[in-house]
Design an enzyme around this catalytic site. Structure first.
Site, PDB file in Angstrom:
ATOM      1  N   GLY A  59       0.825  -1.213   0.000  1.00 25.97           N
ATOM      2  CA  GLY A  59       0.000   0.000   0.000  1.00 25.97           C
ATOM      3  C   GLY A  59       0.848   1.247   0.000  1.00 25.97           C
ATOM      4  O   GLY A  59       1.758   1.412  -0.815  1.00 25.97           O
ATOM      5  N   GLY A  60       0.559   2.135   0.948  1.00 29.10           N
ATOM      6  CA  GLY A  60       1.277   3.407   1.021  1.00 29.10           C
ATOM      7  C   GLY A  60       2.782   3.222   1.150  1.00 29.10           C
ATOM      8  O   GLY A  60       3.565   4.054   0.694  1.00 29.10           O
TER       9      GLY A  60
ATOM     10  N   GLY B  17      18.291   6.401 -36.042  1.00 34.01           N
ATOM     11  CA  GLY B  17      17.808   7.275 -34.973  1.00 34.01           C
ATOM     12  C   GLY B  17      18.583   7.045 -33.683  1.00 34.01           C
ATOM     13  O   GLY B  17      18.817   7.976 -32.898  1.00 34.01           O
ATOM     14  N   ALA B  18      18.985   5.795 -33.478  1.00 31.98           N
ATOM     15  CA  ALA B  18      19.696   5.469 -32.237  1.00 31.98           C
ATOM     16  C   ALA B  18      21.035   6.213 -32.163  1.00 31.98           C
ATOM     17  O   ALA B  18      21.500   6.563 -31.080  1.00 31.98           O
ATOM     18  CB  ALA B  18      19.908   3.964 -32.126  1.00 31.98           C
TER      19      ALA B  18
HETATM   20  C1  HXC Z   1      -1.383  -1.935  12.353  1.00 31.81           C
HETATM   21  C2  HXC Z   1      -0.133  -3.779  11.854  1.00 31.81           C
HETATM   22  C3  HXC Z   1      -0.204  -3.463  10.490  1.00 31.81           C
HETATM   23  C4  HXC Z   1      -0.924  -2.312  10.103  1.00 31.81           C
HETATM   24  C5  HXC Z   1       0.961  -5.258  10.711  1.00 31.81           C
HETATM   25  N1  HXC Z   1       0.594  -4.890  11.932  1.00 31.81           N
HETATM   26  N2  HXC Z   1       0.481  -4.407   9.799  1.00 31.81           N
HETATM   27  N3  HXC Z   1      -0.720  -3.014  12.775  1.00 31.81           N
HETATM   28  N4  HXC Z   1      -1.486  -1.563  11.053  1.00 31.81           N
HETATM   29  N5  HXC Z   1      -1.006  -1.942   8.819  1.00 31.81           N
HETATM   30  C6  HXC Z   1       0.949  -5.558  13.189  1.00 31.81           C
HETATM   31  C7  HXC Z   1       0.283  -6.910  13.365  1.00 31.81           C
HETATM   32  O1  HXC Z   1      -0.986  -6.739  13.927  1.00 31.81           O
HETATM   33  C8  HXC Z   1       1.241  -7.606  14.296  1.00 31.81           C
HETATM   34  O2  HXC Z   1       1.036  -7.135  15.622  1.00 31.81           O
HETATM   35  C9  HXC Z   1       2.588  -7.080  13.881  1.00 31.81           C
HETATM   36  O3  HXC Z   1       2.318  -5.874  13.162  1.00 31.81           O
HETATM   37  C10 HXC Z   1       3.292  -8.030  12.951  1.00 31.81           C
HETATM   38  O4  HXC Z   1       2.422  -8.400  11.908  1.00 31.81           O
HETATM   39  P1  HXC Z   1       2.241  -9.910  11.468  1.00 31.81           P
HETATM   40  O5  HXC Z   1       1.045  -9.970  10.599  1.00 31.81           O
HETATM   41  O6  HXC Z   1       2.246 -10.810  12.654  1.00 31.81           O
HETATM   42  O7  HXC Z   1       3.563 -10.166  10.628  1.00 31.81           O
HETATM   43  P2  HXC Z   1       3.759 -10.963   9.302  1.00 31.81           P
HETATM   44  O8  HXC Z   1       3.087 -12.300   9.416  1.00 31.81           O
HETATM   45  O9  HXC Z   1       5.225 -10.945   9.044  1.00 31.81           O
HETATM   46  O10 HXC Z   1       2.993 -10.152   8.160  1.00 31.81           O
HETATM   47  C11 HXC Z   1       3.402  -8.836   7.826  1.00 31.81           C
HETATM   48  C12 HXC Z   1       2.351  -8.184   6.906  1.00 31.81           C
HETATM   49  C13 HXC Z   1       0.952  -8.285   7.508  1.00 31.81           C
HETATM   50  C14 HXC Z   1       2.400  -8.893   5.526  1.00 31.81           C
HETATM   51  C15 HXC Z   1       2.792  -6.745   6.689  1.00 31.81           C
HETATM   52  O11 HXC Z   1       1.031  -7.832   8.859  1.00 31.81           O
HETATM   53  C16 HXC Z   1      -0.075  -7.483   6.794  1.00 31.81           C
HETATM   54  O12 HXC Z   1      -0.583  -7.931   5.743  1.00 31.81           O
HETATM   55  N6  HXC Z   1      -0.418  -6.311   7.311  1.00 31.81           N
HETATM   56  C17 HXC Z   1      -1.436  -5.460   6.764  1.00 31.81           C
HETATM   57  C18 HXC Z   1      -0.947  -4.839   5.473  1.00 31.81           C
HETATM   58  C19 HXC Z   1      -1.956  -3.826   4.933  1.00 31.81           C
HETATM   59  O13 HXC Z   1      -2.971  -4.218   4.368  1.00 31.81           O
HETATM   60  N7  HXC Z   1      -1.698  -2.527   5.220  1.00 31.81           N
HETATM   61  C20 HXC Z   1      -2.542  -1.464   4.838  1.00 31.81           C
HETATM   62  C21 HXC Z   1      -2.149  -1.117   3.410  1.00 31.81           C
HETATM   63  S1  HXC Z   1      -3.191   0.140   2.788  1.00 31.81           S
HETATM   64  P3  HXC Z   1       1.425  -7.979  16.917  1.00 31.81           P
HETATM   65  O14 HXC Z   1       0.923  -7.178  18.051  1.00 31.81           O
HETATM   66  O15 HXC Z   1       0.748  -9.307  16.752  1.00 31.81           O
HETATM   67  O16 HXC Z   1       2.907  -8.116  16.915  1.00 31.81           O
HETATM   68  C22 HXC Z   1      -2.246   1.442   2.839  1.00 31.81           C
HETATM   69  C23 HXC Z   1      -2.912   2.625   2.238  1.00 31.81           C
HETATM   70  C24 HXC Z   1      -2.007   3.794   2.147  1.00 31.81           C
HETATM   71  O17 HXC Z   1      -1.145   1.484   3.249  1.00 31.81           O
HETATM   72  C25 HXC Z   1      -2.442   4.601   0.986  1.00 31.81           C
HETATM   73  C26 HXC Z   1      -1.807   5.919   0.963  1.00 31.81           C
HETATM   74  C27 HXC Z   1      -2.333   6.734  -0.151  1.00 31.81           C
END
Ligand code: HXC
Length: 510
Positions: free
Chosen positions: A169-170, A404-405
């Site tokens: 994402g972001g 051209g290149a």
């Molecule tokens: C809050 C988060 C988080 C998030 C992970 N965590 N992503 N907390 N916000 N976005 C936390 C988990 O709850 C967990 O907490 C710890 O971080 C580790 O994550 P795990 O899932 O246990 O780790 P892993 O299995 O290695 O997976 C990593 C991951 C997954 C692939 C990044 O966590 C994930 O898919 N996260 C969400 C990704 C996502 O969809 N993000 C939003 C994108 S949208 P604990 O307490 O258990 O340690 C976006 C929009 C921006 O960004 C646009 C801007 C214009």
């Protein structure tokens, strides 16, 4: 007083622990360093000055008031790399997955603002699950603030992104707007949406590695500029790259002591180009023999390998190199190589890095795939980039410079300052055989006549002298003297001043 000092130490200790021992151990178990270890390794020993160590988030939804960690998942500050200043941020995956909250974003923005104001590069070490889900729109706004600064800093200070964990994402769009992206193999990913969402929306089944791993981004998408085996290798190489870069767009590229004679003669270059014009040779050999100490830092090594881009030093000063690579697709220009080289040329021009262009190009790659893919527009990017560049430009034609290149590759017509050719150069609209076949179609059945036509065209154009007679080639040089000639050329251009007509900005064919 002692108690107060102890309080400071205690608070610092708490912040240094990040998400706690268990999570740091999990990070290590994945072969990753912690956010602090990365900073320690990137910067000169003892040079790191931290900002905002005690910042915490302000979210009170979803029980977040009970999950506060000082520093809020990102370590920020400044330090030095081989004595030169740099601003850094390093996301801490052990704190809520390195996710970006409003305050986490504010910390990053603070160092970005300082980098721009004080004229020093910024390096971001990204290891983040993206927008902090509990904060909703506040975290999206935080990302937007970072993006805005990436745009404003572009062309002002060098921006380098290291991808050292899952970035979604972001977390991928900020790096995408920086100058260079480096990934770590097997532990870093970049995608707009992960495999699960992909499956739901498009029904494609793909692993995270296939979708957004290092191999994908250095070979297929070209989103990343390089990939390294582990965190230590990635950090070591980024330190090496940093040494080539200027502090900002007002500074000259760095100059450092060199241990290689600018007059070095390389007899082996006199036989580098094979007698058979269709036989390839390795352009990297030439780059190595021109460069100080043979040192070449290649950018996008694994993408569009028919063109080489990267940095060398001549007499201690940084020079950007763009070179056709006859070993791959005969060194032709196509969509990918044009895009790759255009971006590199624009980086060099934005940061006053002189450009050396080594030419052996049989033309643009023909074909339906290329035309449908927009080779006209993508090829024009490179033409445009070279045409607008005002930095010192030295060009050397080693063999083919066709059609051209020829014009595109930093020719005299695009304000090349020194346009050299080896005696083996062929500056022509196309190869002799193709030219004779078009000009004398009626003689197609007569092998003897055709051979005579080919020979006549070769006499006229399979050499650099027709171009030299017109001044399009300034001088035909001995291959063995290339380093000396090129060093002298760049040395003579140190005071070059050239500017383009006033405009708000150009409209490069994107
Ligand atoms: C809050 C988060 C988080 C998030 C992970 N965590 N992503 N907390 N916000 N976005 C936390 C988990 O709850 C967990 O907490 C710890 O971080 C580790 O994550 P795990 O899932 O246990 O780790 P892993 O299995 O290695 O997976 C990593 C991951 C997954 C692939 C990044 O966590 C994930 O898919 N996260 C969400 C990704 C996502 O969809 N993000 C939003 C994108 S949208 P604990 O307490 O258990 O340690 C976006 C929009 C921006 O960004 C646009 C801007 C214009």
């Amino acid at each position: 007083m002692k108690d107060i000092l102890q309080q400071l130490e205690d608070r610092r200790d708490e912040a240094r622990q990040g998400g706690g021992e268990r999570r740091v151990a999990a990070q290590h178990a994945k072969g990753k360093l912690s956010a602090r270890e990365r900073i320690e390794l990137l910067l000169d020993a003892g040079s790191f000055e931290e900002f905002d160590m005690f910042v915490t988030h302000r979210c009170t939804d979803f029980g977040m008031e009970r999950q506060k960690v000082p520093g809020d998942g990102v370590i920020t500050g400044w330090g030095t790399i081989n004595g030169r200043q740099v601003y850094v941020f390093s996301q801490d995956f052990t704190v809520l997955g390195g996710s970006l909250s409003e305050t986490h974003a504010q910390k990053i923005c603070k160092v970005m603002d300082m980098a721009m104001q004080n004229g020093a590069p910024i390096i971001g070490m990204n290891d983040s699950g993206g927008a902090r889900i509990q904060e909703g729109v506040a975290s999206l706004a935080g990302y937007a603030e970072v993006f805005k600064r990436n745009v404003l800093a572009s062309g002002v200070v060098p921006q380098i992104s290291m991808i050292m964990g899952p970035c979604a994402g972001g977390a991928v769009y900020s790096p995408a707007m920086t100058d260079f992206i480096f990934m770590v193999r097997d532990s870093s990913y970049m995608f707009v949406t992960g495999p699960d969402v992909v499956k739901t929306v498009t029904n494609e089944v793909v692993t995270a590695e296939e979708l957004g791993g290092a191999s994908t981004h250095v070979k297929k998408s070209s989103v990343a500029d390089g990939a390294f085996e582990n965190d230590v290798a990635a950090i070591t190489e980024v330190r090496r790259l940093f040494d080539f870069l200027p502090m900002d767009n007002r500074a000259k590229p760095p100059r450092r002591p060199f241990f290689d004679s600018p007059d070095r003669i390389e007899p082996s270059l006199d036989t580098l180009v094979p007698d058979n014009p269709n036989q390839p040779y390795d352009m990297k050999e030439l780059i190595g023999k021109i460069a100080d100490e043979g040192d070449f830092f290649e950018i996008q090594e694994e993408f569009a390998r028919n063109i080489l881009t990267g940095f060398i030093r001549l007499e201690g000063s940084t020079v950007g190199v763009v070179a056709n690579q006859p070993m791959v697709l005969a060194g032709c220009l196509d969509i990918d190589s044009s895009r790759k080289a255009a971006r590199f040329v624009r980086f060099c021009d934005a940061f006053e890095i002189p450009i050396l262009t080594l030419v052996d190009v049989p033309g643009f790659l023909p074909g339906v795939t290329q035309e449908y893919g927009g080779v006209i527009k993508h090829g024009a990017k490179l033409l445009f980039a070279y045409g607008e560049a005002t930095v010192p430009k030295v060009t050397l034609i080693t063999r083919k410079a066709y059609g051209g290149a020829y014009v595109v590759m930093a020719s005299k017509h695009l304000r090349g300052d020194f346009n050299y050719a080896w005696p083996t150069a062929e500056v022509a609209v196309m190869g002799a055989k193709g030219a004779a076949e078009i000009m004398y179609r009626g003689d197609a059945g007569d092998a003897e006549k055709m051979a005579a036509h080919v020979a006549a065209y070769e006499v006229n154009f399979a050499n650099p002298f027709k171009a030299a007679e017109r001044g399009f080639v300034d001088e035909v040089i001995m291959p063995s003297s290339t380093r000396k000639r090129v060093c002298r050329a760049f040395a003579s251009l140190r005071g070059k001043q050239l500017s383009n007509p006033w405009k708000k900005h150009d409209n490069i064919p994107l």
